[in-house]
Write a protein that holds these residues in place. Structure first.
Motif, PDB file in Angstrom:
ATOM      1  N   ARG A 112       0.885  -1.120  -0.042  1.00  0.00           N
ATOM      2  CA  ARG A 112      -0.068  -0.042   0.106  1.00  0.00           C
ATOM      3  C   ARG A 112       0.939   1.118  -0.025  1.00  0.00           C
ATOM      4  O   ARG A 112       0.394   2.183   0.129  1.00  0.00           O
ATOM      5  CB  ARG A 112      -0.923   0.200   1.278  1.00  0.00           C
ATOM      6  CG  ARG A 112      -0.146  -0.236   2.565  1.00  0.00           C
ATOM      7  CD  ARG A 112      -0.903   0.380   3.834  1.00  0.00           C
ATOM      8  NE  ARG A 112      -0.211  -0.221   4.981  1.00  0.00           N
ATOM      9  CZ  ARG A 112       0.708   0.477   5.410  1.00  0.00           C
ATOM     10  NH1 ARG A 112       1.490   1.174   4.813  1.00  0.00           N
ATOM     11  NH2 ARG A 112       1.278  -0.013   6.596  1.00  0.00           N
ATOM     12  N   GLY A 113       2.299   1.141   0.397  1.00  0.00           N
ATOM     13  CA  GLY A 113       3.050   2.254   0.430  1.00  0.00           C
ATOM     14  C   GLY A 113       3.076   2.724   1.620  1.00  0.00           C
ATOM     15  O   GLY A 113       2.438   1.791   2.599  1.00  0.00           O
ATOM     16  N   PHE A 114       4.149   3.401   2.184  1.00  0.00           N
ATOM     17  CA  PHE A 114       4.356   3.880   3.543  1.00  0.00           C
ATOM     18  C   PHE A 114       3.325   5.056   3.899  1.00  0.00           C
ATOM     19  O   PHE A 114       2.722   5.428   2.897  1.00  0.00           O
ATOM     20  CB  PHE A 114       5.839   4.429   3.567  1.00  0.00           C
ATOM     21  CG  PHE A 114       6.807   3.400   3.521  1.00  0.00           C
ATOM     22  CD1 PHE A 114       7.129   2.604   4.622  1.00  0.00           C
ATOM     23  CD2 PHE A 114       7.727   3.262   2.684  1.00  0.00           C
ATOM     24  CE1 PHE A 114       8.050   1.530   4.847  1.00  0.00           C
ATOM     25  CE2 PHE A 114       8.813   2.405   2.578  1.00  0.00           C
ATOM     26  CZ  PHE A 114       8.913   1.567   3.602  1.00  0.00           C
ATOM     27  N   THR A 115       2.850   4.897   5.093  1.00  0.00           N
ATOM     28  CA  THR A 115       1.958   6.069   5.681  1.00  0.00           C
ATOM     29  C   THR A 115       2.799   6.816   6.769  1.00  0.00           C
ATOM     30  O   THR A 115       3.820   6.541   6.874  1.00  0.00           O
ATOM     31  CB  THR A 115       0.834   5.252   6.442  1.00  0.00           C
ATOM     32  OG1 THR A 115       1.481   4.625   7.526  1.00  0.00           O
ATOM     33  CG2 THR A 115       0.330   4.163   5.762  1.00  0.00           C
ATOM     34  N   VAL A 116       2.172   7.974   6.882  1.00  0.00           N
ATOM     35  CA  VAL A 116       2.682   8.984   8.038  1.00  0.00           C
ATOM     36  C   VAL A 116       3.056   8.161   9.372  1.00  0.00           C
ATOM     37  O   VAL A 116       4.176   8.341   9.900  1.00  0.00           O
ATOM     38  CB  VAL A 116       1.769   9.998   8.300  1.00  0.00           C
ATOM     39  CG1 VAL A 116       2.302  10.845   9.316  1.00  0.00           C
ATOM     40  CG2 VAL A 116       1.618  10.994   6.943  1.00  0.00           C
TER      41      VAL A 116
ATOM     42  N   ASP B  92       4.127  10.358  -2.056  1.00  0.00           N
ATOM     43  CA  ASP B  92       3.438   9.532  -2.619  1.00  0.00           C
ATOM     44  C   ASP B  92       3.447   8.183  -2.151  1.00  0.00           C
ATOM     45  O   ASP B  92       3.763   7.080  -2.798  1.00  0.00           O
ATOM     46  CB  ASP B  92       3.644   9.447  -4.145  1.00  0.00           C
ATOM     47  CG  ASP B  92       3.371  10.893  -4.779  1.00  0.00           C
ATOM     48  OD1 ASP B  92       2.531  11.519  -4.405  1.00  0.00           O
ATOM     49  OD2 ASP B  92       4.148  11.368  -5.715  1.00  0.00           O
ATOM     50  N   GLY B  93       3.852   7.900  -0.831  1.00  0.00           N
ATOM     51  CA  GLY B  93       3.825   6.763  -0.228  1.00  0.00           C
ATOM     52  C   GLY B  93       5.090   6.184  -0.217  1.00  0.00           C
ATOM     53  O   GLY B  93       5.314   4.980   0.197  1.00  0.00           O
TER      54      GLY B  93
ATOM     55  N   VAL C  52       8.495  18.452   9.043  1.00  0.00           N
ATOM     56  CA  VAL C  52       7.379  17.569   8.244  1.00  0.00           C
ATOM     57  C   VAL C  52       6.007  18.343   8.472  1.00  0.00           C
ATOM     58  O   VAL C  52       5.637  18.788   9.250  1.00  0.00           O
ATOM     59  CB  VAL C  52       7.407  16.245   8.853  1.00  0.00           C
ATOM     60  CG1 VAL C  52       6.161  15.476   8.275  1.00  0.00           C
ATOM     61  CG2 VAL C  52       8.693  15.456   8.328  1.00  0.00           C
ATOM     62  N   VAL C  53       5.419  18.376   7.409  1.00  0.00           N
ATOM     63  CA  VAL C  53       4.065  18.864   7.004  1.00  0.00           C
ATOM     64  C   VAL C  53       3.198  17.533   6.529  1.00  0.00           C
ATOM     65  O   VAL C  53       3.392  17.144   5.788  1.00  0.00           O
ATOM     66  CB  VAL C  53       4.015  19.996   6.195  1.00  0.00           C
ATOM     67  CG1 VAL C  53       2.425  20.320   5.913  1.00  0.00           C
ATOM     68  CG2 VAL C  53       4.490  21.314   6.523  1.00  0.00           C
ATOM     69  N   VAL C  54       2.136  17.004   7.228  1.00  0.00           N
ATOM     70  CA  VAL C  54       1.424  16.099   7.098  1.00  0.00           C
ATOM     71  C   VAL C  54       0.312  16.621   6.244  1.00  0.00           C
ATOM     72  O   VAL C  54      -0.515  17.391   6.576  1.00  0.00           O
ATOM     73  CB  VAL C  54       0.808  15.509   8.337  1.00  0.00           C
ATOM     74  CG1 VAL C  54      -0.267  14.209   7.766  1.00  0.00           C
ATOM     75  CG2 VAL C  54       1.995  14.964   9.339  1.00  0.00           C
ATOM     76  N   LEU C  55       0.242  16.076   5.124  1.00  0.00           N
ATOM     77  CA  LEU C  55      -0.949  16.508   4.116  1.00  0.00           C
ATOM     78  C   LEU C  55      -1.820  15.449   3.742  1.00  0.00           C
ATOM     79  O   LEU C  55      -2.834  15.672   3.360  1.00  0.00           O
ATOM     80  CB  LEU C  55       0.038  16.672   2.512  1.00  0.00           C
ATOM     81  CG  LEU C  55       1.091  17.445   2.461  1.00  0.00           C
ATOM     82  CD1 LEU C  55       1.642  17.632   1.042  1.00  0.00           C
ATOM     83  CD2 LEU C  55       0.757  18.942   3.042  1.00  0.00           C
ATOM     84  N   GLY C  56      -1.503  14.334   4.101  1.00  0.00           N
ATOM     85  CA  GLY C  56      -2.362  13.188   3.916  1.00  0.00           C
ATOM     86  C   GLY C  56      -1.695  11.670   4.535  1.00  0.00           C
ATOM     87  O   GLY C  56      -0.796  11.721   4.827  1.00  0.00           O
ATOM     88  N   PRO C  57      -2.669  10.771   4.247  1.00  0.00           N
ATOM     89  CA  PRO C  57      -1.982   9.423   4.541  1.00  0.00           C
ATOM     90  C   PRO C  57      -0.661   9.073   4.236  1.00  0.00           C
ATOM     91  O   PRO C  57       0.019   8.282   4.753  1.00  0.00           O
ATOM     92  CB  PRO C  57      -3.019   8.351   4.358  1.00  0.00           C
ATOM     93  CG  PRO C  57      -4.291   9.283   4.410  1.00  0.00           C
ATOM     94  CD  PRO C  57      -3.823  10.405   3.603  1.00  0.00           C
TER      95      PRO C  57
END
Length: 193
Positions: free
Chosen positions: A15-19, A36-37, A75-80
């Motif tokens: 699924r790719g990496f997440t925050v 992009d994960g 770091v700025v969290v934009l989405g999962p």
């Protein structure tokens, strides 16, 4: 000679990496980003890159109003699957409670700045601005190096209807703006740093 085992954290999940992965994986190099994960590792910073960012941070802090704070390399969290680390960020004061903060939510970011590096040209010029605009960050600056080794600042504002940035100006020698607050930075000061 024994080969060093392949670190398990380098194997991305399907699924790719997440925050959550970004902040829980052990032994990640400093300033690892999530785009992009995928984990993005930063190359060693050049002297120019460091000086340009220091110049902008100092200039922004001189006129930054009380309700905002200037931060560098956070770091700025934009989405999962999206947690980039802009070179410079201006955030709302309530989002910057103290030295233990390790990330900011996109809703608290007023300005994101990327200084183009040789190892991240496409990310800095194309992908990160797309991500920042889609997430609703109102102001974005792209900083390029002129042939004279001075910063050239491309100022963008968000067109909310289009979900994209619009170029509002290109500044060489002096950066004078009224948004997101009154800013006046002598870009030639890099020669004296």
């Amino acid at each position: 000679m024994d080969d060093e085992p392949f670190p398990e954290w380098l194997r991305p999940p399907s699924r790719g990496f997440t925050v959550e992965d970004l902040f829980r994986l052990p032994d990640l190099p400093p300033h690892t980003q999530l785009v992009d994960g995928g984990l993005v590792f930063r190359a060693r910073q050049s002297g120019y890159h460091s000086l340009a960012n220091s110049l902008l941070v100092e200039g922004l802090r001189r006129t930054c109003p009380e309700h905002l704070r200037v931060r560098r390399e956070m770091v700025v969290v934009l989405g999962p699957g999206q947690a980039p680390e802009p070179d410079v960020t201006v955030v709302r004061t309530e989002a910057a409670p103290g030295p233990d903060t390790d990330r900011y939510a996109v809703r608290d970011v007023v300005l994101a700045v990327e200084t183009v590096s040789p190892d991240s040209v496409i990310r800095d010029r194309e992908r990160k601005p797309q991500l920042y605009a889609a997430a609703g960050i109102p102001h974005f600056w792209l900083v390029e190096e002129s042939p004279g080794r001075r910063p050239v600042v491309h100022v963008h504002t968000l067109d909310r209807a289009a979900g994209a940035y619009v170029l509002a100006g290109v500044h060489q020698d002096r950066l004078t703006l009224s948004e997101p607050f009154g800013i006046d930075i002598d870009l030639t000061a890099i020669d004296r740093m």
